[in-house]
Design a protein around this motif. Structure first.
Motif: not given
Length: 239
Positions: A86-105
């Motif tokens: 579970v993370r806080a994420l603002d798409l209008q800023g810089e998106a960081t989640i660690g390792a990339p994923v295979e799918s985004v929804v």
């Protein structure tokens, strides 16, 4: 806490408590999107986690939101699952989640954002090459009404407008079509013609019990020319 109270009011203003009653509608969304989701998934704008709660058996599931109350709710609801982050994420800023994923929804997210192309580029930045970005957005400007304005929808999309934004972000469109024709007609009757500023709980229940099952049956047989929403499945460049 004042922050939690303010955030709660924000969540309520978005109608998330109404959507939590729409069990059949959530299942309908799952059936639309699940075939395109891989083993590692990021959901942006996950809200209270109603869609993410259905995604079982994956290697990694990252659920995010920009609202502090939603992030807290996601941790309370899903944080004990070993595959969930579970993370806080603002798409209008810089998106960081660690390792990339295979799918985004992203379900009903883009219409809230001023710069939708930037948000789509941010999604592209966290998906593996060849991975997919799945979008569901409110369809058709003709359906824009008081409810859209009240919940902060900046726009409703035609398939052509969504294609333009997706391709401008460097993604390749694989699937692009209207969905939920009956829902679009019901929305027009209740919100546009009826002038309601938001669907009432009674209307949400009626919609979930009657309209959604009929829409699921009909759309297994034909592709509608118009709908309450537009579905897009896009892929990131593989090179």
């Amino acid at each position: 806490m004042k922050l939690a109270e303010d955030s709660t009011r924000t969540v309520h203003s978005l109608g998330l408590e109404d959507l939590s009653m729409a069990v059949r509608y959530r299942r309908y969304l799952y059936e639309l999107l699940e075939p395109y989701l891989a083993d590692s998934v990021l959901e942006v704008g996950a809200g209270l986690g109603d869609f993410a709660a259905q995604l079982a058996g994956r290697r990694r599931l990252v659920v995010t939101d920009s609202d502090p109350f939603c992030v807290w709710s996601l941790r309370e609801r899903l944080g004990d699952r070993p595959e969930v982050e579970v993370r806080a994420l603002d798409l209008q800023g810089e998106a960081t989640i660690g390792a990339p994923v295979e799918s985004v929804v992203a379900i009903n997210v883009l219409e809230h954002l001023e710069d939708d192309e930037h948000a789509l580029a941010a999604m592209r930045s966290v998906v593996l090459p060849g991975g997919r970005v799945l979008l569901l957005v409110p369809g058709y400007p003709a359906l824009y009404g008081e409810f859209d304005l009240a919940v902060g929808h900046l726009r409703r999309y035609t398939p052509a407008a969504l294609r333009h934004a997706v391709e401008a972000a460097g993604l390749h469109v694989e699937v692009l079509r209207p969905v939920n024709l009956l829902g679009g007609l019901a929305w027009w009757a209740a919100v546009r013609v009826g002038g309601r500023s938001r669907p009432t709980p009674a209307l949400v229940k009626l919609y979930d019990r009657v309209v959604v099952p009929l829409a699921r049956v009909l759309e297994r047989r034909f592709e509608p020319p118009f709908g309450q929403s537009v579905l897009c499945v896009a892929s990131a460049p593989s090179g």
